[in-house]
Design a protein around this motif. Sequence first.
Motif, PDB file in Angstrom:
ATOM      1  N   HIS A  30       0.821  -1.212   0.000  1.00  0.00           N
ATOM      2  CA  HIS A  30       0.000   0.000   0.000  1.00  0.00           C
ATOM      3  C   HIS A  30       0.851   1.256   0.000  1.00  0.00           C
ATOM      4  CE1 HIS A  30       0.404  -1.478   4.152  1.00  0.00           C
ATOM      5  NE2 HIS A  30       0.307  -0.231   4.579  1.00  0.00           N
TER       6      HIS A  30
ATOM      7  N   ASN B 101       0.463   4.988   1.270  1.00  0.00           N
ATOM      8  CA  ASN B 101      -0.359   5.894   2.093  1.00  0.00           C
ATOM      9  C   ASN B 101      -0.156   7.297   1.541  1.00  0.00           C
ATOM     10  OD1 ASN B 101      -0.280   3.553   3.567  1.00  0.00           O
ATOM     11  ND2 ASN B 101       1.085   4.381   5.117  1.00  0.00           N
TER      12      ASN B 101
ATOM     13  N   GLU C  88       3.214   6.793   8.321  1.00  0.00           N
ATOM     14  CA  GLU C  88       2.789   5.710   9.230  1.00  0.00           C
ATOM     15  C   GLU C  88       3.942   5.304  10.142  1.00  0.00           C
ATOM     16  OE1 GLU C  88       1.008   2.113   7.253  1.00  0.00           O
ATOM     17  OE2 GLU C  88       2.718   1.178   8.240  1.00  0.00           O
TER      18      GLU C  88
ATOM     19  N   HIS D  11       6.980   4.494   7.685  1.00  0.00           N
ATOM     20  CA  HIS D  11       6.684   4.336   6.265  1.00  0.00           C
ATOM     21  C   HIS D  11       6.040   5.634   5.792  1.00  0.00           C
ATOM     22  CE1 HIS D  11       6.367  -0.119   7.525  1.00  0.00           C
ATOM     23  NE2 HIS D  11       7.567   0.088   7.013  1.00  0.00           N
TER      24      HIS D  11
ATOM     25  N   HIS E 295       4.799   0.433   0.639  1.00  0.00           N
ATOM     26  CA  HIS E 295       5.408  -0.605   1.468  1.00  0.00           C
ATOM     27  C   HIS E 295       4.417  -1.756   1.560  1.00  0.00           C
ATOM     28  CE1 HIS E 295       3.024   1.619   4.431  1.00  0.00           C
ATOM     29  NE2 HIS E 295       2.988   0.502   5.132  1.00  0.00           N
TER      30      HIS E 295
HETATM   31 FE   LIG Z   1       1.304   0.138   6.386  1.00  0.00          FE
END
Ligand SMILES: [Fe+2]
Length: 399
Positions: A300, A302, A307, A330, A336
């Motif tokens: 995914h 973001n 994150e 992340h 990631h």
């Molecule tokens: Fe994640």
Amino acid sequence: MPWYVRMGQLPPKRHIQFRRPDGGLYAEEVLGTEGFSGIQSILYHYYPPTRVKEFHTCYERRIEPIEEPVLQHRHFRTGEMPPSGDAITGRVELMFNENVIFSVARPIEQMDYFYKNADGDDLIFVHEGTGKLESQFGHLRFREGDYLIIPHGTIWRLVFDALPAKLVWIEAIGGQIETPKRYRNEYGQLMEHSPYCERDIRTPEELETRTDTGDFEVRIHRRGRVYAYHYEHHPFDVVGWDGYVYPWAFNIHDFEPITGRIHMPPPIHQTFEGPGFVVCSFCPRMLDYHPQAIPVPYNHSNLDSDEVLYYVNKKFGSRRGIEVGSITLHPSGIPHGPQPGAVEASLGATHTEEMAVMMDTFRPLQVAKAALELEDPNYPYSWLGAPIQRDDSGKTDTW
Ligand SMILES: [Fe+2]
């Protein structure tokens, strides 16, 4: 802020005369947010809270960002961080932005002063340690796994039963840390779909009124500086209070995970929200039970959040090289996902024992220089290399 609470003695109406046994008046203090429009509590002090006898700048809290930031995934190891300082001075600030400061502390000393954050609410996750959160609202016992939410304006200190302890700090810069709005109905009550309810929340248990005098230092944090305010009276001189502002605790083990047939996204783990960030709890749970489910997350990106994950244990199925106390960052902008072999290793697994605290911020985080000393430089390349091997040594189908 979960609901209205009252402790100790109160007069029948607000803003009327309320007398001490010696005939003098108690000093009323309205401790309110958002300029008399937000939530508030009213406290009755033995001494006026304004009676400061001396104050000065104690220290500047300088958090240095790294000089040449690079867009990359990061892994910091805090498990071996040496203990230092107290719950406040021992903080090692790792990441920050205009909304929040994320730090980790391994205090080795008790606080011999009181503390007040004037900027925003504090959230402390107690990874290791037990003791008492003492405040002018009363005392509240804490234990491992507790989230302590301390409203700004509260005068408090932590008293540990033993040291060192391990704390994760999430400090809001302006504003409140509260239960997610989507968990609450129009009356403020946590609804049936919320992963926890009011019964899981602990509020101050014991109000101790101190009328002794001497020299009492309250360190006030405001906009990057800490000021020492000295009073002749003990700051816990409150005989009674009521309202919606007070410290409270919620234990991560009381979070009831929401599970599904196919992979559920991180918002189902949401535990709190603050200005510009959310906090989630990843707890032991049943894994996805569709016959062809892939229990670890998909790759995914973001796009609008950074994150941060703090690993309370090392049983995180999608990550390699994770230790107790590891932190991954992340950032938005690069994807990631599960590391090599993690998808295959997860197939058919029915439970996970993972436990982690996640902070997602909606504005990019800056990494502090201090974090580099804890960094694992190989992490950005950890998606290359040998696959993760499934560990079936346990009695249950847990990995
Ligand atoms: Fe994640």
